[in-house]
Write a protein that holds these residues in place. Structure first.
Motif, PDB file in Angstrom:
ATOM      1  N   ALA A  85      21.081 -12.251  22.044  1.00  0.00           N
ATOM      2  CA  ALA A  85      19.690 -12.585  22.247  1.00  0.00           C
ATOM      3  C   ALA A  85      18.725 -11.011  21.453  1.00  0.00           C
ATOM      4  O   ALA A  85      17.664 -11.786  20.929  1.00  0.00           O
ATOM      5  N   LEU A  86      19.543  -9.660  20.417  1.00  0.00           N
ATOM      6  CA  LEU A  86      18.479  -9.377  19.610  1.00  0.00           C
ATOM      7  C   LEU A  86      18.588 -10.236  18.429  1.00  0.00           C
ATOM      8  O   LEU A  86      17.525 -10.193  17.771  1.00  0.00           O
ATOM      9  N   ILE A  87      19.215 -10.085  17.970  1.00  0.00           N
ATOM     10  CA  ILE A  87      19.533 -11.416  16.992  1.00  0.00           C
ATOM     11  C   ILE A  87      18.969 -11.917  16.824  1.00  0.00           C
ATOM     12  O   ILE A  87      17.623 -12.558  16.501  1.00  0.00           O
ATOM     13  N   ASP A  88      19.025 -12.715  18.325  1.00  0.00           N
ATOM     14  CA  ASP A  88      18.008 -13.905  18.432  1.00  0.00           C
ATOM     15  C   ASP A  88      16.166 -14.173  18.302  1.00  0.00           C
ATOM     16  O   ASP A  88      15.882 -14.869  18.147  1.00  0.00           O
ATOM     17  N   ALA A  89      16.202 -13.078  19.009  1.00  0.00           N
ATOM     18  CA  ALA A  89      14.565 -12.762  18.727  1.00  0.00           C
ATOM     19  C   ALA A  89      14.326 -12.318  17.689  1.00  0.00           C
ATOM     20  O   ALA A  89      13.010 -11.539  17.471  1.00  0.00           O
ATOM     21  N   ASP A  90      14.991 -11.588  16.099  1.00  0.00           N
ATOM     22  CA  ASP A  90      15.374 -11.159  14.995  1.00  0.00           C
ATOM     23  C   ASP A  90      14.485  -9.767  15.565  1.00  0.00           C
ATOM     24  O   ASP A  90      13.438  -9.265  15.072  1.00  0.00           O
ATOM     25  N   LEU A  91      15.127  -9.298  15.952  1.00  0.00           N
ATOM     26  CA  LEU A  91      14.173  -7.521  16.712  1.00  0.00           C
ATOM     27  C   LEU A  91      15.621  -6.390  16.580  1.00  0.00           C
ATOM     28  O   LEU A  91      16.567  -6.802  17.149  1.00  0.00           O
ATOM     29  N   ASP A  92      15.290  -5.741  15.373  1.00  0.00           N
ATOM     30  CA  ASP A  92      15.906  -4.609  15.013  1.00  0.00           C
ATOM     31  C   ASP A  92      15.553  -3.361  15.636  1.00  0.00           C
ATOM     32  O   ASP A  92      14.385  -3.370  15.462  1.00  0.00           O
ATOM     33  N   LEU A  93      16.930  -3.081  17.031  1.00  0.00           N
ATOM     34  CA  LEU A  93      15.644  -1.604  17.794  1.00  0.00           C
ATOM     35  C   LEU A  93      15.962  -0.420  16.211  1.00  0.00           C
ATOM     36  O   LEU A  93      15.373   0.760  17.068  1.00  0.00           O
ATOM     37  N   GLU A  94      16.205  -0.677  15.206  1.00  0.00           N
ATOM     38  CA  GLU A  94      16.256   0.622  14.939  1.00  0.00           C
ATOM     39  C   GLU A  94      14.470   1.073  14.154  1.00  0.00           C
ATOM     40  O   GLU A  94      13.372   1.617  13.840  1.00  0.00           O
ATOM     41  N   ASN A  95      13.660  -0.111  14.634  1.00  0.00           N
ATOM     42  CA  ASN A  95      12.521  -0.652  13.969  1.00  0.00           C
ATOM     43  C   ASN A  95      11.583  -0.617  15.296  1.00  0.00           C
ATOM     44  O   ASN A  95      10.120  -0.731  15.057  1.00  0.00           O
ATOM     45  N   VAL A  96      12.254  -0.035  16.227  1.00  0.00           N
ATOM     46  CA  VAL A  96      11.174  -0.322  17.679  1.00  0.00           C
ATOM     47  C   VAL A  96      11.250   1.368  18.122  1.00  0.00           C
ATOM     48  O   VAL A  96      12.700   1.734  17.857  1.00  0.00           O
ATOM     49  N   ASP A  97      10.533   1.713  19.539  1.00  0.00           N
ATOM     50  CA  ASP A  97      10.779   2.847  20.204  1.00  0.00           C
ATOM     51  C   ASP A  97      11.975   2.257  20.893  1.00  0.00           C
ATOM     52  O   ASP A  97      11.102   1.834  21.991  1.00  0.00           O
ATOM     53  N   LYS A  98      13.063   3.387  21.344  1.00  0.00           N
ATOM     54  CA  LYS A  98      13.834   3.336  22.353  1.00  0.00           C
ATOM     55  C   LYS A  98      13.612   3.126  22.816  1.00  0.00           C
ATOM     56  O   LYS A  98      14.539   3.230  24.004  1.00  0.00           O
ATOM     57  N   ASP A  99      12.714   4.133  23.261  1.00  0.00           N
ATOM     58  CA  ASP A  99      12.240   5.081  25.063  1.00  0.00           C
ATOM     59  C   ASP A  99      11.890   3.571  25.995  1.00  0.00           C
ATOM     60  O   ASP A  99      11.478   4.372  26.814  1.00  0.00           O
ATOM     61  N   ARG A 100      11.194   2.731  24.722  1.00  0.00           N
ATOM     62  CA  ARG A 100      10.587   2.018  25.511  1.00  0.00           C
ATOM     63  C   ARG A 100      10.687   0.526  25.502  1.00  0.00           C
ATOM     64  O   ARG A 100      10.554  -0.627  25.505  1.00  0.00           O
ATOM     65  N   VAL A 101      12.218   0.461  25.155  1.00  0.00           N
ATOM     66  CA  VAL A 101      13.023  -1.460  25.911  1.00  0.00           C
ATOM     67  C   VAL A 101      13.884  -0.195  27.113  1.00  0.00           C
ATOM     68  O   VAL A 101      14.178   0.479  27.256  1.00  0.00           O
ATOM     69  N   GLY A 102      13.636  -1.193  28.200  1.00  0.00           N
ATOM     70  CA  GLY A 102      14.209  -1.147  28.783  1.00  0.00           C
ATOM     71  C   GLY A 102      15.439  -2.381  29.222  1.00  0.00           C
ATOM     72  O   GLY A 102      15.719  -3.520  28.645  1.00  0.00           O
ATOM     73  N   VAL A 103      16.129  -1.631  30.492  1.00  0.00           N
ATOM     74  CA  VAL A 103      17.372  -3.495  30.179  1.00  0.00           C
ATOM     75  C   VAL A 103      17.710  -3.165  31.645  1.00  0.00           C
ATOM     76  O   VAL A 103      17.565  -2.015  33.212  1.00  0.00           O
ATOM     77  N   TYR A 104      17.776  -4.806  32.050  1.00  0.00           N
ATOM     78  CA  TYR A 104      17.604  -4.448  33.815  1.00  0.00           C
ATOM     79  C   TYR A 104      18.535  -6.205  34.185  1.00  0.00           C
ATOM     80  O   TYR A 104      18.163  -6.883  34.056  1.00  0.00           O
ATOM     81  N   LEU A 105      19.709  -5.395  34.469  1.00  0.00           N
ATOM     82  CA  LEU A 105      19.945  -6.428  34.925  1.00  0.00           C
ATOM     83  C   LEU A 105      21.275  -6.979  35.805  1.00  0.00           C
ATOM     84  O   LEU A 105      21.151  -5.928  37.342  1.00  0.00           O
ATOM     85  N   GLY A 106      20.731  -8.079  36.355  1.00  0.00           N
ATOM     86  CA  GLY A 106      20.927  -8.508  38.054  1.00  0.00           C
ATOM     87  C   GLY A 106      22.475  -9.067  38.222  1.00  0.00           C
ATOM     88  O   GLY A 106      23.585  -9.346  37.126  1.00  0.00           O
ATOM     89  N   ILE A 107      23.422  -8.165  39.543  1.00  0.00           N
ATOM     90  CA  ILE A 107      24.336  -8.706  39.651  1.00  0.00           C
ATOM     91  C   ILE A 107      25.107  -9.131  40.906  1.00  0.00           C
ATOM     92  O   ILE A 107      23.372  -8.786  41.816  1.00  0.00           O
ATOM     93  N   THR A 108      25.570  -9.495  41.087  1.00  0.00           N
ATOM     94  CA  THR A 108      26.188  -9.699  42.613  1.00  0.00           C
ATOM     95  C   THR A 108      26.377  -8.395  43.486  1.00  0.00           C
ATOM     96  O   THR A 108      26.139  -8.281  44.391  1.00  0.00           O
ATOM     97  N   GLU A 109      27.562  -8.254  42.735  1.00  0.00           N
ATOM     98  CA  GLU A 109      28.414  -7.327  42.858  1.00  0.00           C
ATOM     99  C   GLU A 109      29.109  -6.357  41.781  1.00  0.00           C
ATOM    100  O   GLU A 109      28.947  -7.291  41.042  1.00  0.00           O
TER     101      GLU A 109
END
Lengths: 415, 83
Positions: A85-109
């Motif tokens: 997804a990051l590659i597809d978005a052309d978003l290099d995390l080295e160039n952003v504040d990683k404190d300001r990136v959230g990971v939110y994943l849905g799970i069934t179990e």
């Protein structure tokens, strides 16, 4: 809700996915259009041959062998999808504040797979509990798949999973959108993952409910949503992770924009552990459309949850007929005939499979419905063959789950 | 079972739990952790695999004996011989 800045428009700028019939959006989309199933016959511990959907992405494309061994299949799926997804978005995390990136994943179990394996191994070794792995706890904590993504990508912002049964994928997107609107993060990696077919217990559970589909002669025909001869679900794994950000941010960095997430709703049936509630589904869809500021006839595609169970399909078909009965512009499809039920990934994955309709105006079909159940008849149902329409501007995605959780996400093409 | 056999067993276990590492040039007398990427959980895995594969028990107080390949050989060889 007062803290949410609803003026913040949230857009999708990257999609990473793996499904039983494709390991990126293009492969997945083509398979959906061509009616290509990803369901195969597999030997499931204790139960023998069962129809199931497994993914064949390269686990070590973005992950070391050691971290894969330490982690979980759900984590490996999440890591693969997040990196894609990051590659597809052309978003290099080295160039952003990683404190300001959230990971939110849905799970069934989560944790069934790992716990079952340890119990199995203990039984193979004279019930020696000292062989229980020290990795069990980090593998089975509920935040594990999202946490593995932060370890892999060195993300230092928030991470957690959203336990929402089979509505999990939609709920991950909703959570990401809310956190962006709250200003908690600048980017959200949001979606859903599932490793469910790695454990026999899920199969055995659905078998005990009389809701596990079978077709040993042709597993690709096992799951038959809306068909009058449907006999249950096929359990699959998979994942879909979106890069979400504000429209303002996306424009500022010149990002490609797939769609805007313009509406959503989630509610509870409060009526049964397992049975659906048509009225609550109707309310969920109607309130999502209202939240998007749209009219019913603005919706071009409704992607059904359609699991292939008797009661579930009838309930959802009734809800769709009630809401969309007068809307000639609305077509209806479903995805589980192709890929089975990818559980926590389903909402996010199935939405992704429809998003290319904004560009090609094709509506992928639902497959394996050869004898439509009269109780599941819906106007403009797209079955077995893709349909070309004049244009697609709005997609509505249903995902419902056990304990009566309903979720709807609406995305719109951005001109 | 001699010391070289024990060394090979330990190296095989390390290869399984740390598959990205090249163990071919490990110096017997230097600590494993300064030569390859192993953390405390990996050492727990080594203990676990010794128990699972060979019924060899390593009590917690003896974990420091697993620091180098040489100390592994010195500590584990008698255990394998009496197993």
């Amino acid at each position: 809700m007062s803290g949410l800045n609803k003026n913040n428009r949230i857009v999708i700028t990257g999609i990473g996915l793996t499904a039983p019939n494709g390991n990126n959006l293009m492969e997945f989309r083509n398979a959906l259009l061509e009616g290509k199933s990803g369901i195969t016959q597999n030997n499931i511990r204790y139960m023998g041959e069962q129809s199931a959907g497994f993914c064949d992405f390269d686990e070590t494309k973005y992950q070391t062998k050691k971290s894969r061994r330490r982690g979980t299949r759900a984590g490996a799926i999440a890591i693969y999808c997040s990196n894609e997804a990051l590659i597809d978005a052309d978003l290099d995390l080295e160039n952003v504040d990683k404190d300001r990136v959230g990971v939110y994943l849905g799970i069934t179990e989560h944790g069934n797979v790992e716990t079952e394996e340890e119990v199995y191994q203990m039984h193979q070794n004279d019930l020696d509990y000292k062989l229980w792995t020290p990795h069990h706890n980090p593998r089975t904590v509920a935040n594990s798949p999202a946490g593995e993504v932060t370890l892999n990508l060195k993300i230092t912002g928030p991470h957690y999973t959203i336990g929402a049964a089979c509505a999990g994928g939609n709920m991950g997107i909703i959570q990401g959108l809310q956190m962006l609107r709250l200003g908690e993060v600048d980017y959200a990696l949001a979606g859903g993952v599932s490793e469910s077919p790695q454990t026999f217990g899920i199969f055995a559970g659905f078998a005990a409910q009389g809701a596990l589909a079978h077709n040993p002669q042709d597993p690709t025909k096992s799951i038959k949503p809306l068909d009058k001869n449907r006999d249950g679900i096929v359990i699959s794994e998979g994942g879909a992770v979106y890069v979400l950000e504000t429209l303002e941010n996306a424009k500022a960095r010149g990002a490609k924009i797939y769609a805007e997430v313009i509406g959503y709703h989630t509610n509870s049936d409060a009526s049964s552990y397992v049975n659906p509630n048509t009225q609550r589904q109707i309310e969920c869809v109607e309130k999502a459309i209202k939240s998007a500021g749209l009219k019913v006839e603005d919706v071009n595609i409704v992607n059904m949850h359609a699991t292939g169970t008797g009661a579930g399909d009838i309930s959802e078909a009734s809800a769709i007929n009630k809401v969309f009965r007068d809307s000639k512009n609305t077509h209806v499809n479903f995805t589980k005939g192709h890929i089975g039920h990818s559980m926590g990934a389903a909402g996010a994955l199935e939405l992704a499979g429809n998003i290319p309709s904004f560009d090609d105006s094709l509506i992928h079909p639902g497959i394996n419905c050869e004898n439509l159940d009269p109780e599941c008849e819906i106007s403009n149902l797209v079955l077995n063959k893709a349909k070309q329409v004049e244009k697609v501007d709005v997609i509505l995605n249903n995902s419902f789950g056990m304990l009566g959780i309903n979720s709807v996400v609406i995305v719109q093409k951005l001109d | 079972m001699n010391a070289q056999d024990v060394k090979n067993i330990v190296l095989k276990i390390i290869t399984d739990i740390a598959p990205d590492e090249d163990v071919s040039g490990i110096d017997d007398n230097l600590t494993l952790r300064e030569q390859i990427d192993l953390d405390s959980m990996d050492f727990l895995d080594i203990v676990m695999e010794l128990r699972k594969r060979y019924k060899i028990e390593v009590p917690q107080e003896d974990y420091p004996h697993l620091a180098t390949l040489k100390s592994c050989m010195d500590y584990l060889t008698p255990k394998f011989q009496s197993a």
